[in-house]
Design a protein around this motif. Structure first.
Motif, short mmCIF file in Angstrom:
data_model
loop_
_atom_site.label_atom_id
_atom_site.label_comp_id
_atom_site.label_asym_id
_atom_site.label_seq_id
_atom_site.Cartn_x
_atom_site.Cartn_y
_atom_site.Cartn_z
N PHE A 230 17.61 16.06 -70.51
CA PHE A 230 18.11 16.55 -69.23
C PHE A 230 18.25 18.06 -69.24
CE2 PHE A 230 21.64 17.73 -66.43
CZ PHE A 230 21.15 17.26 -65.23
N GLY A 231 18.80 18.61 -70.32
CA GLY A 231 18.94 20.07 -70.42
C GLY A 231 17.60 20.77 -70.42
N ALA A 232 16.65 20.22 -71.17
CA ALA A 232 15.31 20.82 -71.21
C ALA A 232 14.63 20.73 -69.85
CB ALA A 232 14.47 20.13 -72.28
N ALA A 233 14.78 19.60 -69.16
CA ALA A 233 14.19 19.44 -67.83
C ALA A 233 14.79 20.42 -66.84
CB ALA A 233 14.37 18.00 -67.35
N MET A 234 16.10 20.63 -66.91
CA MET A 234 16.74 21.59 -66.00
C MET A 234 16.25 23.01 -66.26
SD MET A 234 18.50 19.94 -63.86
CE MET A 234 19.38 21.27 -63.10
N MET A 235 16.13 23.37 -67.54
CA MET A 235 15.63 24.71 -67.86
C MET A 235 14.19 24.87 -67.37
SD MET A 235 17.18 25.50 -71.63
CE MET A 235 16.23 26.98 -71.81
N ALA A 236 13.38 23.83 -67.53
CA ALA A 236 11.99 23.89 -67.06
C ALA A 236 11.93 24.01 -65.54
CB ALA A 236 11.23 22.64 -67.52
N MET A 237 12.78 23.28 -64.83
CA MET A 237 12.78 23.37 -63.37
C MET A 237 13.19 24.76 -62.89
SD MET A 237 14.29 19.60 -62.33
CE MET A 237 14.99 20.22 -60.85
N VAL A 238 14.19 25.34 -63.53
CA VAL A 238 14.60 26.70 -63.17
C VAL A 238 13.48 27.68 -63.46
CG1 VAL A 238 16.18 28.57 -63.81
CG2 VAL A 238 17.07 26.29 -63.42
N GLY A 239 12.81 27.52 -64.61
CA GLY A 239 11.71 28.41 -64.96
C GLY A 239 10.55 28.30 -64.00
N VAL A 240 10.17 27.08 -63.64
CA VAL A 240 9.06 26.88 -62.71
C VAL A 240 9.42 27.43 -61.33
CG1 VAL A 240 7.74 25.09 -61.50
CG2 VAL A 240 8.04 24.96 -63.97
N SER A 241 10.65 27.20 -60.89
CA SER A 241 11.09 27.72 -59.59
C SER A 241 11.07 29.24 -59.57
CB SER A 241 12.50 27.23 -59.26
OG SER A 241 12.53 25.84 -59.21
N ALA A 242 11.57 29.87 -60.63
CA ALA A 242 11.57 31.34 -60.70
C ALA A 242 10.15 31.87 -60.75
CB ALA A 242 12.35 31.80 -61.93
N PHE A 243 9.27 31.21 -61.51
CA PHE A 243 7.88 31.63 -61.60
C PHE A 243 7.20 31.54 -60.24
CE2 PHE A 243 3.38 30.85 -62.42
CZ PHE A 243 3.08 31.94 -63.22
N ALA A 244 7.43 30.43 -59.53
CA ALA A 244 6.83 30.26 -58.21
C ALA A 244 7.33 31.31 -57.23
CB ALA A 244 7.12 28.86 -57.68
N ALA A 245 8.63 31.59 -57.26
CA ALA A 245 9.19 32.61 -56.37
C ALA A 245 8.60 33.98 -56.67
CB ALA A 245 10.71 32.63 -56.49
N ILE B 115 6.26 36.31 -54.01
CA ILE B 115 6.54 37.68 -53.58
C ILE B 115 5.70 38.71 -54.35
CG2 ILE B 115 8.85 37.15 -52.77
CD1 ILE B 115 9.97 38.35 -55.31
N LYS B 116 4.79 38.22 -55.19
CA LYS B 116 3.80 39.04 -55.90
C LYS B 116 4.42 40.15 -56.74
CE LYS B 116 0.36 37.97 -52.51
NZ LYS B 116 -0.31 38.33 -51.31
N LEU B 117 5.33 39.74 -57.62
CA LEU B 117 5.92 40.69 -58.55
C LEU B 117 4.91 41.02 -59.64
CD1 LEU B 117 9.57 39.48 -59.19
CD2 LEU B 117 8.83 41.42 -57.86
N GLU B 118 5.01 42.24 -60.17
CA GLU B 118 4.14 42.59 -61.28
C GLU B 118 4.57 41.83 -62.53
OE1 GLU B 118 5.88 46.62 -63.16
OE2 GLU B 118 5.04 46.84 -61.15
#
Length: 76
Positions: free
Chosen positions: A36-51, A55-58
């Motif tokens: 569960f902890g690993a899945a939550m970290m992965a979801m946060v990472g994927v969400s941040a990457f998508a965002a 917005i096309k950050l460098e």
């Protein structure tokens, strides 16, 4: 203040280890909590990457956002 910080940093890991070693939690429950902890970290990472991609950050800013989004905050 220094002695109280020393006590906290010295004895908190000891207390945590003692509580974990004497707990009655089975291996399946422990694996489920870890998953569960690993899945939550992965979801946060994927969400941040998508965002960041939207917005096309460098690349350097994207890395900074991912590191700050995934890491556990340090409380002082």
């Amino acid at each position: 203040r220094q002695i109280s910080q020393l006590n906290f940093y010295l004895f908190s890991p000891c207390l945590g280890f003692m509580l974990i070693s004497k707990s009655e939690v089975g291996l399946s429950e422990l694996a489920r909590m870890f998953g569960f902890g690993a899945a939550m970290m992965a979801m946060v990472g994927v969400s941040a990457f998508a965002a960041c991609k939207i917005i096309k950050l460098e690349r350097r800013m994207l890395a900074a956002v991912l590191i700050s989004a995934i890491q556990k905050p340090i409380k002082k």
